[in-house]
Design an enzyme around this catalytic site. Sequence first.
Site, PDB file in Angstrom:
ATOM      1  N   SER A  68      16.488  39.681   5.081  1.00 44.68           N
ATOM      2  CA  SER A  68      16.397  37.795   5.589  1.00 44.68           C
ATOM      3  C   SER A  68      15.883  37.820   3.411  1.00 44.68           C
ATOM      4  O   SER A  68      14.653  38.187   4.035  1.00 44.68           O
ATOM      5  CB  SER A  68      15.550  36.980   6.138  1.00 44.68           C
ATOM      6  N   LYS A 121      22.367  31.939   6.794  1.00 46.64           N
ATOM      7  CA  LYS A 121      23.313  32.692   7.068  1.00 46.64           C
ATOM      8  C   LYS A 121      22.805  34.117   7.759  1.00 46.64           C
ATOM      9  O   LYS A 121      23.684  34.740   8.754  1.00 46.64           O
ATOM     10  CB  LYS A 121      24.626  32.624   6.424  1.00 46.64           C
ATOM     11  N   GLY A 143      25.463  41.394  18.814  1.00 43.15           N
ATOM     12  CA  GLY A 143      26.840  41.718  19.237  1.00 43.15           C
ATOM     13  C   GLY A 143      26.892  42.846  19.302  1.00 43.15           C
ATOM     14  O   GLY A 143      27.466  43.727  20.090  1.00 43.15           O
ATOM     15  N   TYR A 203      14.753  27.968   6.085  1.00 42.92           N
ATOM     16  CA  TYR A 203      14.459  29.985   6.477  1.00 42.92           C
ATOM     17  C   TYR A 203      13.586  29.197   8.295  1.00 42.92           C
ATOM     18  O   TYR A 203      14.181  30.011   9.087  1.00 42.92           O
ATOM     19  CB  TYR A 203      12.837  30.218   5.985  1.00 42.92           C
ATOM     20  N   TYR A 263      20.565  35.854  24.753  1.00 42.59           N
ATOM     21  CA  TYR A 263      21.739  37.685  25.262  1.00 42.59           C
ATOM     22  C   TYR A 263      20.687  38.334  26.400  1.00 42.59           C
ATOM     23  O   TYR A 263      21.352  39.139  26.602  1.00 42.59           O
ATOM     24  CB  TYR A 263      21.683  38.441  23.324  1.00 42.59           C
TER      25      TYR A 263
END
Length: 329
Positions: free
Chosen positions: A78, A94, A105, A148, A162
């Site tokens: 980042s 993004k 994932g 940010y 998750y």
Amino acid sequence: MKKENVLITGAAGFLGSHLCDRFIKEGYHVIGMDNLITGDLKNIAHLNSNPDFQFINHDVAKHISIEGDLKYILHFASPASPIDYLKIPIQTLKVSSLGTHNLLGLAKAKNARILVASTSEVYGDPLVHPQTEEYWGNVNPVGPRGVYDEAKRFMEAMTMAYHTYHGLETRIIRIFNTYGPRMRLNDGRVLPAFIGQALRGEDLTMFGDGSQTRSFCYVDDLVEGIYRLLKSDYTQPMNIGNPSEITIKEFGEEIIKLTGTKQKLISLPLPQDDPKQRQPDITKARKILGWEPKVSRAEGLKITYAYFKSLNKDELNKVEHKSFEKYVK
Ligand code: UDP
């Protein structure tokens, strides 16, 4: 015996490159990923011919495929300085949203444990001081830092989802201001800005009256905290930083003394939404990880100054900006 694989994103960046070194030292095979927007291959040039290191030039916001097993994933890609958020706001959003989703994932597919790099910026311009992990923050979603801060807040939410929904092994670190060798001289943050200015014989650009505070952690201490958190079984967000707090004015005076420059501190306008104070409450890290910072600011600054002094003149003069003014509309 075959070494276990660790994927480190943002591998050519300041923190990512130090993490590559640490995991290789701990006996892992490191796959470093970076799209080199803000990272620099020179930070990992020393790993070029190391059989325990492999570099992949890739944007994590796009689908990621890795061959073989993964033991750990550390998401450190980042942009990390306010000037970068202004220059590349969409990529900043993004990498921590789409990029985090892709990496979660991947972690699920590989049954890997993932640690994501969150930030003290989730607390925004904090109304609670020092900042504990329980504080929800004071963030302006549409201000210059929003791209940010909100992406990192989304990252935390997605990571917890998750964890709870898929039972994924996740860790969330909230990193406070960190410094050390391999910071980008022109990334706009206060330490490289001040040291670069001192080395070029320019005045040091203090934003506002310098009464705003920060608490600076030396990179080796941070890396130790990350390593311990990854290996622990703690799944809630954890602050890692150095609680030694200082005003930006005092910090500038320390840099003037350290570098022996004849230049002085000058005041430029304070950027919008610049947090007035910041200090980590590290009670949890102390108790749960047995961690606390060991390197004093005096020691850390000496090492960091030596690094910046060793850069060649071209690098030193390659400064794209002198202040925020160019980017603030
Ligand atoms: N700052 C400054 N001069 C500079 C760059 C930054 O006075 O040339 C100030 C900035 O306004 C902020 C503090 O130093 O209050 C830390 O800024 P930095 O960009 O390093 O990180 P932040 O903690 O704000 O994300």
